[in-house]
Design an enzyme around this catalytic site. Structure first.
Site, short mmCIF file in Angstrom:
data_model
loop_
_atom_site.label_atom_id
_atom_site.label_comp_id
_atom_site.label_asym_id
_atom_site.label_seq_id
_atom_site.Cartn_x
_atom_site.Cartn_y
_atom_site.Cartn_z
N GLU B 60 -8.29 -15.69 -4.21
CA GLU B 60 -7.72 -14.31 -3.69
C GLU B 60 -6.12 -14.49 -3.23
O GLU B 60 -5.36 -13.70 -3.40
CB GLU B 60 -8.44 -13.95 -2.46
CG GLU B 60 -9.92 -13.38 -2.91
CD GLU B 60 -10.99 -14.19 -3.18
OE1 GLU B 60 -10.63 -15.64 -2.81
OE2 GLU B 60 -11.88 -14.02 -3.93
N HIS B 129 -21.23 -9.79 2.03
CA HIS B 129 -21.06 -8.78 0.95
C HIS B 129 -20.90 -7.25 1.50
O HIS B 129 -21.21 -6.39 0.60
CB HIS B 129 -21.75 -8.72 -0.24
CG HIS B 129 -21.94 -10.13 -1.06
ND1 HIS B 129 -22.55 -11.36 -0.52
CD2 HIS B 129 -21.19 -10.46 -2.26
CE1 HIS B 129 -22.12 -12.27 -1.18
NE2 HIS B 129 -21.44 -11.72 -2.58
#
Lengths: 446, 337
Positions: B60, B129
């Site tokens: 990322e 998540h």
């Protein structure tokens, strides 16, 4: 032991004093906090006074029936609290209350403010009173800490106390807008709610300033033109003429029937109002009452009695009152009068009336039609000496020969110049009017 | 007009902008060949080629840095972070570079880029998540933070974000990708097709950033929400029979304070609702703003209904999720006085 003076609180704005209607304690009694002390009656309500402290009653302000000024001492206690301390001493009764009953002690603003905002200063007159010392914020009685010696002279602040008032910001804002001290609003909950403010307002009626700004802006209006003319005429009429007004009730049932009948068959004529009939009635009767159909030169002390009836008809125009004149009303038919009334009124309203159409009347008739009220005190149209105001036609229960009937009734209010017209003349004139008004056949055939 | 779910609407936004602007490029983990784990970028690589829509390594930090570099050179990168929970390695790039370039270059150099990322819970994703990190980005000066709550807004806001000259973080509430989940988890989920906001224009349009929407008009209390919580708020108001006004913020930075102010001044009561943890959550900012702007209109303290100050649990998802029960209690409390 400390001395505690309980002063009669402000139990309703605008109230200067209250009457003792009952004592629930006597000198020597031991009382608990919140114990009922006395019932005080104002012209609005009777309010129970409860003791703010526990202690022994050593003095009461008066007997049942006595009037006690707001803010003056009602009961003096000896309390345990503050032992060994110089409890605030208080000045003599009544000195805290000014002549007009305004409290001169600082108003606790109740929502944590210690000084009034400008808006509050306006809203709460008593908050304007100057305090020499910083206004004390209320604190609980129980914690009334022995203070330093009381402020020298003047009105000292009782270090008296109340728990902090709880309220939502919206309630606080509303109270502030209303100029209400939240501390004076009673509540059964742990905080002051809108419903408590509502109840407070209800109890205090209109004595609390209304919320918000004025619904209209202030205005400065110059009195000019027609308005100034009207003002001068009215002022001169009222200054010079000793008016008296006589009111008589007329049965217009028959006249109204006649009018309806004539209107139902009027062709191209304007619709008949009451005015042409009344003008005709006056024209028929006035020859017998020349003292009413007169112009009075009160500088020269001469009366000019008129043979003809020049009827002034008071007319509302956008700029104010005007009085167009129907010349020689006595020689015109009902229909002609109706047309003339319409024509002149139109001329006055549109500013097209000629000068001679607006002057020279010898007597005046003023009618507001259905808005004419039940009676009026018309102002004479100087230099005339009489004026009739027409009041509204109304169905009323009337006793006629012992029987209750529903009739159409109308008042005429006649004002006369008492310098030259006597009550006798006025009364006779109205009775003569009554004869023709109540008999339309006579009116139309005379 | 087509009926679209949120995924299709977002995909449509990508297509519209990639067709209009050859500088628009899409990058991220699995966005190219696979079309994104939630299918938002499906078909883009096939249609626009590997140079316009390409897969990135699982980094990322790298994705952010590359996007920033592309934007600095005049491209319009739309970078996807697969789950908002994964965004932290790129956080330094976003905060230190993306958010600062405009300032550092004295206004001369902006980064027109969008960082898209699915966020939020209700999908049994547990701690890794389900997170809602929007407050972290709201706190960083120099970036805009957008959170849509329905397909129409999703497309219009994403296009506005792509066209914005400065970096925009675009969080997509993944629980409502396929239907307006309202927090009543025992009920069957309704698809978007039955919702009026699923009618989405096929072509180009924008929903302006910084403008909230009144999702439900009401008089009794204002509920401030965004994303999934907009639907929870509406459903709870209906279930409780409370005449609540639900404001869908749509953009949390810049926040549409005028709409909030107008509503709270009308109702005098306010509940702030978000899924993120409570402490220093965006609800704290909203609560403070309401207090500053509407204090004298408030009838009761502003209530916050939020996730707990714990990681999003693996189990007990519905105990954590600030749903109709907790919101209902808060509404009653704020309406008490």
């Amino acid at each position: 032991m400390a001395r505690y003076e309980f002063k009669l609180p402000d139990i309703g704005e605008g109230i200067a004093e209250a009457e003792i209607v009952a004592w629930h304690v006597a000198v020597g009694d031991e009382v608990k906090e919140d114990q009922q002390l006395a019932d005080m009656m104002t012209d609005k309500a009777t309010v129970e006074m409860e003791s703010p402290v526990a202690g022994r009653v050593v003095e009461v302000a008066g007997e049942v029936g006595d009037q006690i000024a707001i803010g003056s001492v009602l009961v003096v206690f000896e309390t345990e609290a503050g032992a060994g301390a110089s409890a605030p001493t208080l000045q003599q009764e009544g000195t805290e209350t000014t002549a007009d009953g305004e409290r001169t002690d600082t108003v606790a603003l109740g929502d944590g403010l210690v000084a009034p905002t400008p808006a509050q200063e306006q809203a709460i007159p008593s908050a304007k009173e100057e305090q020499p010392s910083p206004p004390a914020r209320p604190e609980p009685v129980e914690s009334a800490v022995p203070s330093t010696p009381p402020p020298s002279g003047g009105e000292e602040q009782q270090a008296q106390a109340k728990a902090q008032v709880l309220a939502s910001p919206a309630v606080r804002q509303r109270a502030r807008d209303l100029g209400i001290d939240l501390a004076s609003v009673k509540t059964t909950a742990d905080r002051v709610r809108h419903s408590d403010l509502d109840a407070y307002l209800l109890y205090n009626g209109g004595s609390v300033p209304r919320p918000g700004a004025a619904t209209r802006q202030d205005e400065v209006v110059k009195v000019v033109g027609l308005r100034r003319k009207i003002a001068e005429n009215m002022q001169e009429a009222k200054r010079r003429i000793p008016h008296f007004t006589l009111v008589e009730e007329f049965d217009v049932t028959a006249l109204e029937q006649t009018r309806a009948m004539m209107n139902s068959d009027r062709g191209g004529n304007p619709k008949l109002t009451m005015l042409p009939f009344l003008i005709t009635a006056m024209c028929r009767v006035l020859p017998e009452f020349p003292q009413l159909n007169t112009r009075y030169d009160d500088d020269e002390n001469v009366l000019y009695r008129s043979g003809a009836v020049h009827m002034g008809v008071a007319t509302q125009t956008p700029n104010g009152l005007m009085v167009p004149v129907i010349r020689n009303a006595q020689s015109r038919s009902i229909w002609e009068l109706a047309r003339e009334v319409v024509r002149l009124a139109e001329g006055a309203r549109t500013g097209k009336a000629a000068r001679e159409e607006l002057s020279g009347s010898t007597i005046t008739l003023s009618s507001l039609g259905p808005m004419g009220g039940i009676t009026s005190t018309p102002v004479i149209n100087r230099p005339e000496v009489a004026i009739i105001a027409v009041n509204k036609v109304e169905e009323k229960p009337v006793v006629i020969e012992g029987e209750l009937e529903i009739r159409k009734r109308m008042n005429l209010s006649l004002s006369c110049d008492h310098r030259v017209v006597d009550g006798w003349d006025a009364a006779n004139f109205l009775q003569a009017m009554k004869k023709v008004i109540e008999s339309p056949l006579k009116l139309l055939s005379m | 007009m087509s009926v679209m779910n949120m995924i299709q609407a977002l995909n449509s936004a990508h297509r519209v902008m990639m067709e209009r602007d050859p500088n628009c490029v899409v990058l991220g983990e699995d966005v190219g060949y696979f079309g994104g784990v939630f299918r938002v970028t499906e078909g883009l690589q096939k249609e626009f080629g590997k140079q316009r829509s390409f897969d990135a390594p699982i980094s990322e930090n790298g994705i952010m840095a590359v996007a920033i570099g592309m934007a600095a050179y005049g491209l319009k990168p739309i970078a996807e972070i697969q789950f908002a929970d994964y965004i932290y390695p790129g956080f330094d790039q976003i905060v230190s570079e993306a958010a600062k370039i405009r300032y550092r270059s004295a206004g001369g150099w902006g980064l027109s880029m969008v960082v898209r990322s699915p966020y939020g819970g209700g999908i049994f994703g547990g701690q890794t998540h389900s997170q809602s990190p929007e407050a972290l980005f709201a706190h960083v000066a120099g970036i805009k933070t957008v959170i849509p709550s329905n397909p129409y807004d999703a497309k219009g806001l994403l296009i506005a974000a792509i066209e914005d000259p400065d970096p925009v973080v675009f969080f997509e509430p993944k629980r409502i990708y396929n239907g307006p989940f309202d927090g009543f988890y025992e009920r069957p989920v309704t698809p978007w097709a039955k919702h009026p906001a699923a009618e989405v224009p096929d072509g180009h349009y924008t929903v302006p950033l910084g403008k909230a929407a009144v999702a439900r008009a009401g008089e009794a209390v204002t509920i401030l929400a965004y994303g999934t919580m907009v639907h929870v708020a509406i459903a709870t108001a209906e279930a409780e029979g409370i005449d609540a006004e639900v404001i869908d913020l749509r953009t949390i930075v810049p926040v549409d304070i005028e709409t909030i102010e107008e509503s709270v001044k009308k109702t005098g009561r306010c509940v702030v609702l978000h899924e993120a943890t409570r402490t220093a959550g965006f609800g704290a900012e909203l609560s403070a703003l309401v207090q500053e702007r509407c204090f004298y209109h408030l009838e009761a303290p502003v209530q916050r209904v939020t996730g707990y100050d714990t990681p999003y649990p693996h189990s007990l998802e519905w105990a954590y999720f600030p749903g109709p029960v907790r919101l209902g209690l808060a509404l009653k409390k704020v309406l008490e006085d």
